[in-house]
Design an enzyme around this catalytic site. Structure first.
Site, PDB file in Angstrom:
ATOM      1  N   LYS A  54       2.079  -9.117  -2.132  1.00  0.00           N
ATOM      2  CA  LYS A  54       1.667  -9.419  -3.067  1.00  0.00           C
ATOM      3  C   LYS A  54       1.772  -7.712  -3.398  1.00  0.00           C
ATOM      4  O   LYS A  54       1.516  -6.404  -3.219  1.00  0.00           O
ATOM      5  CB  LYS A  54      -0.184 -10.061  -3.267  1.00  0.00           C
ATOM      6  CG  LYS A  54      -0.122  -8.981  -1.802  1.00  0.00           C
ATOM      7  CD  LYS A  54      -1.458 -10.347  -2.308  1.00  0.00           C
ATOM      8  CE  LYS A  54      -2.889  -9.332  -3.574  1.00  0.00           C
ATOM      9  NZ  LYS A  54      -3.309  -8.457  -3.445  1.00  0.00           N
TER      10      LYS A  54
ATOM     11  N   LYS B 210       0.751  -1.206   0.343  1.00  0.00           N
ATOM     12  CA  LYS B 210      -0.472   0.379  -0.165  1.00  0.00           C
ATOM     13  C   LYS B 210       0.581   1.645   0.302  1.00  0.00           C
ATOM     14  O   LYS B 210       2.056   1.578   0.541  1.00  0.00           O
ATOM     15  CB  LYS B 210      -0.929  -0.394   1.433  1.00  0.00           C
ATOM     16  CG  LYS B 210      -1.632  -1.580   1.678  1.00  0.00           C
ATOM     17  CD  LYS B 210      -2.972  -1.256   0.354  1.00  0.00           C
ATOM     18  CE  LYS B 210      -3.587  -2.901   0.122  1.00  0.00           C
ATOM     19  NZ  LYS B 210      -4.923  -2.825  -0.221  1.00  0.00           N
TER      20      LYS B 210
ATOM     21  N   HIS C 223      -7.505 -13.532  -7.303  1.00  0.00           N
ATOM     22  CA  HIS C 223      -7.720 -12.345  -6.505  1.00  0.00           C
ATOM     23  C   HIS C 223      -9.249 -12.685  -6.906  1.00  0.00           C
ATOM     24  O   HIS C 223      -8.911 -12.330  -7.926  1.00  0.00           O
ATOM     25  CB  HIS C 223      -6.651 -10.598  -6.422  1.00  0.00           C
ATOM     26  CG  HIS C 223      -7.476  -9.394  -6.103  1.00  0.00           C
ATOM     27  ND1 HIS C 223      -8.826  -8.913  -6.015  1.00  0.00           N
ATOM     28  CD2 HIS C 223      -6.977 -10.118  -4.901  1.00  0.00           C
ATOM     29  CE1 HIS C 223      -8.251  -8.581  -5.093  1.00  0.00           C
ATOM     30  NE2 HIS C 223      -7.474  -8.463  -3.894  1.00  0.00           N
TER      31      HIS C 223
ATOM     32  N   ASP D 245      -1.260  -4.886  -5.220  1.00  0.00           N
ATOM     33  CA  ASP D 245      -2.390  -4.817  -5.236  1.00  0.00           C
ATOM     34  C   ASP D 245      -3.128  -5.084  -6.302  1.00  0.00           C
ATOM     35  O   ASP D 245      -2.939  -5.298  -7.530  1.00  0.00           O
ATOM     36  CB  ASP D 245      -2.417  -3.311  -4.694  1.00  0.00           C
ATOM     37  CG  ASP D 245      -3.538  -3.832  -3.468  1.00  0.00           C
ATOM     38  OD1 ASP D 245      -3.955  -2.918  -2.919  1.00  0.00           O
ATOM     39  OD2 ASP D 245      -4.863  -4.560  -3.282  1.00  0.00           O
ATOM     40  N   GLU D 246      -4.457  -5.099  -6.506  1.00  0.00           N
ATOM     41  CA  GLU D 246      -5.629  -5.815  -7.466  1.00  0.00           C
ATOM     42  C   GLU D 246      -5.626  -5.328  -8.824  1.00  0.00           C
ATOM     43  O   GLU D 246      -5.928  -5.343  -9.569  1.00  0.00           O
ATOM     44  CB  GLU D 246      -6.620  -5.751  -7.360  1.00  0.00           C
ATOM     45  CG  GLU D 246      -6.969  -5.268  -6.307  1.00  0.00           C
ATOM     46  CD  GLU D 246      -7.730  -4.020  -5.239  1.00  0.00           C
ATOM     47  OE1 GLU D 246      -6.498  -4.873  -4.511  1.00  0.00           O
ATOM     48  OE2 GLU D 246      -8.260  -3.236  -5.282  1.00  0.00           O
TER      49      GLU D 246
ATOM     50  N   LYS E 202     -13.373  -6.405   6.551  1.00  0.00           N
ATOM     51  CA  LYS E 202     -14.031  -5.071   5.825  1.00  0.00           C
ATOM     52  C   LYS E 202     -14.840  -5.675   4.849  1.00  0.00           C
ATOM     53  O   LYS E 202     -15.519  -5.163   4.262  1.00  0.00           O
ATOM     54  CB  LYS E 202     -12.990  -4.077   5.855  1.00  0.00           C
ATOM     55  CG  LYS E 202     -12.303  -4.218   3.861  1.00  0.00           C
ATOM     56  CD  LYS E 202     -11.312  -2.758   3.747  1.00  0.00           C
ATOM     57  CE  LYS E 202     -11.192  -3.713   2.204  1.00  0.00           C
ATOM     58  NZ  LYS E 202      -9.768  -2.439   1.631  1.00  0.00           N
TER      59      LYS E 202
HETATM   60  C1  CAP Z   1      -6.663  -5.698   1.021  1.00  0.00           C
HETATM   61  C2  CAP Z   1      -6.845  -5.479  -0.106  1.00  0.00           C
HETATM   62  C3  CAP Z   1      -7.595  -7.210  -1.049  1.00  0.00           C
HETATM   63  C4  CAP Z   1      -9.297  -7.374  -0.573  1.00  0.00           C
HETATM   64  C5  CAP Z   1      -9.424  -8.565  -1.003  1.00  0.00           C
HETATM   65  C6  CAP Z   1      -7.787  -4.469  -0.436  1.00  0.00           C
HETATM   66  O1  CAP Z   1      -6.661  -4.596   1.676  1.00  0.00           O
HETATM   67  O2  CAP Z   1      -5.803  -5.432  -0.464  1.00  0.00           O
HETATM   68  O3  CAP Z   1      -7.682  -6.736  -2.178  1.00  0.00           O
HETATM   69  O4  CAP Z   1      -9.072  -7.421   0.852  1.00  0.00           O
HETATM   70  O5  CAP Z   1     -10.769  -8.557  -0.575  1.00  0.00           O
HETATM   71  O6  CAP Z   1      -7.673  -4.220  -2.235  1.00  0.00           O
HETATM   72  O7  CAP Z   1      -9.115  -4.105   0.188  1.00  0.00           O
HETATM   73  P1  CAP Z   1      -6.089  -3.927   3.457  1.00  0.00           P
HETATM   74  P2  CAP Z   1     -11.084 -10.263  -1.026  1.00  0.00           P
HETATM   75  O8  CAP Z   1      -5.638  -4.951   4.137  1.00  0.00           O
HETATM   76  O9  CAP Z   1      -5.498  -3.131   3.627  1.00  0.00           O
HETATM   77  O10 CAP Z   1      -7.838  -4.121   3.551  1.00  0.00           O
HETATM   78  O11 CAP Z   1     -10.571 -10.566   0.101  1.00  0.00           O
HETATM   79  O12 CAP Z   1     -12.611  -9.523   0.076  1.00  0.00           O
HETATM   80  O13 CAP Z   1     -11.708 -10.287  -1.963  1.00  0.00           O
HETATM   81 MG    MG Z   2      -6.467  -6.082  -2.537  1.00  0.00          MG
END
Ligand code: CAP
Ligand code: MG
Length: 425
Positions: free
Chosen positions: A177, A151, A269, A179-180, A309
């Site tokens: 990893k 992040k 993801h 991020d998406e 969350k």
């Molecule tokens: C978490 C995260 C994940 C989502 C995926 C985000 O970051 O990197 O991609 O949580 O959710 O971008 O929010 P945080 P899921 O730890 O800062 O929240 O696994 O439900 O698809």
């Molecule tokens: Mg993410």
């Protein structure tokens, strides 16, 4: 000529069975009528009878809606395997999860679960590693694998990105990893990021004596994903991450085939999933999609945290994790059908989203240790930064596995103490 509803029909082992939640339209005469229209539109029929239909086609291909439960608004339809191109998951979904969601005869339709027959299961590779293979590769034998997501989600350049990863690994995390939504940006090019980050990974492995994993996000057009997977391999990487729903089912099948003879773990993801999984009356359950992802061969799959969350209740997350880890499923036939997995290996569930070290006791209680737990903000948001956030996460997991409370552990773990101070409500 074609009878789509046959409540006396008993599915055989060659049938593909789908369970749906159905809320019929007010002007649809009955749930049975809605059921007939769903069976028709998902197989060989259309809105009216047609002169091109024949008794032979009906005999060979008509599905049978064999179960209608008005109280729970649940139906089950058995489809002959001849209706499907067994190794073409896109075609299977175009049939059982295609036009039917838009028909006016229903107000809402949710695909709850699918039982794939042995013949179709046999056409898929499944995960290459399985949970045991991942534990062997990462050298993490019993405890959950612990990871973070760099992040801010996007914004850092390649060198800054690599530094955040190195701090997380030095603090004790196993996995970092992308991020998406981080792929190859003007300010952070994929090849340079992978090169710099895997060099940092190598340094962290030497420093800590622990195996460290980087999961670069290769999400892109299929041809580019293959190139990016090769870049990861050429730089000594063993993992890739892909946004499974934005790249699409057929790209995933092709990518899994492409990686068959390469030593690469696929981390799936599920960004965008909630567009169709969240509504309890309409869309497709994450459970059904998770089964598909295990068949195609995702090694790790985001399935929810229960406590973080993102939306996803305990029952749904636990059942989804069950269908991707167990070899033989005996369903309750309300939310989950039976499924034989044969030689298909297990997929490792990933819990991520809104997690901090303080969630670890509940995560272990609800989800157990055969998991990946990922902390984005819950690592980099630590008062003293990424490396101390990583230490707090390791300290929290140690506390739970030793059977002591976080507060007790914090007495001798300043990094955990600071995390508790910041996030304990
Ligand atoms: C978490 C995260 C994940 C989502 C995926 C985000 O970051 O990197 O991609 O949580 O959710 O971008 O929010 P945080 P899921 O730890 O800062 O929240 O696994 O439900 O698809
Ligand atoms: Mg993410």
């Amino acid at each position: 000529m074609v009878d789509y509803v046959d409540l006396s029909y008993e599915p055989n082992e060659n049938d593909l069975v789908v369970m749906y939640f159905v809320e019929k339209a007010v002007d649809c005469e009955s749930l049975e009528k809605a059921c007939e229209e769903i069976a028709k539109e998902s197989s060989i029929g259309t809105w009216t009878d047609i002169l091109t239909m024949s008794a032979d086609i009906a005999e060979r291909l008509e599905p049978s809606a064999f179960y209608i439960d008005p109280q729970n608004q649940i139906i089950k339809i058995a489809y002959s395997e001849e209706l499907f191109e067994a190794d073409n998951m896109s075609q299977i979904l175009s049939a059982i999860a295609g036009n039917i969601f838009g028909m006016k005869v229903i107000n809402n339709l949710r695909l709850l679960d699918i039982t794939f027959p042995k013949y179709i299961v046999s056409k898929y590779k499944g995960p290459k590693f399985g949970i045991n293979g991942i534990r062997k590769l990462t050298k993490v034998e019993k405890r959950p694998l612990l990871g973070t997501i760099v992040k801010p989600k996007v914004g850092l350049n390649e060198i800054e990105h690599a530094k955040v990863c190195e701090d997380a690994w030095m603090g004790g995390l196993d996995i970092v990893k992308d991020d998406e939504n981080l792929t190859s940006m003007v300010f952070n090019k994929f090849n340079k990021r992978v090169e710099e980050t895997l060099k940092a990974r190598n340094r962290a492995e030497i420093e800590t004596g622990e195996k460290k994993i980087y999961m670069p996000n290769i999400t892109a057009k299929l041809s580019i994903m293959k190139e990016r997977a090769n870049t990861v391999i050429d730089n000594g990487g063993e993992y890739i991450m892909v946004d499974i729903f934005t790249v699409g089912i057929s790209a995933l099948q092709d990518l899994r085939d492409y990686l068959e003879d390469k030593n690469v773990v696929i981390h799936a993801h599920r960004a965008m999933h909630a567009a169709f999984t969240r509504n309890k009356k309409h869309g497709i359950t994450m459970l059904a999609l998770a089964k598909i992802m295990r068949l195609i061969g995702m090694d790790q799959l985001h399935t929810g945290t229960i406590v973080g969350k993102m939306e996803g209740d305990k029952h749904e997350v636990l059942e989804t994790n069950q269908v991707i880890t167990e070899s033989k499923i005996k369903g309750n036939h309300i939310t989950m059908l039976d499924q034989e997995w044969g030689n298909i290996k297990s997929t490792l569930p990933v819990a991520s989203g809104g997690l901090s070290p303080l969630h670890i006791p509940d995560l272990i209680k609800y989800l157990g240790s055969d998991m990946v737990y990922q902390f984005g903000g819950g690592c980099h948001g630590h008062p003293n930064g990424t490396e101390t956030g990583a230490k707090a996460i390791r300290q929290a997991i140690d506390a739970v596995l030793e059977g002591s409370s976080l507060e007790e552990k914090a007495k001798t773990s300043p990094e955990l103490k600071d995390a508790i101070k910041k996030w304990r409500k």
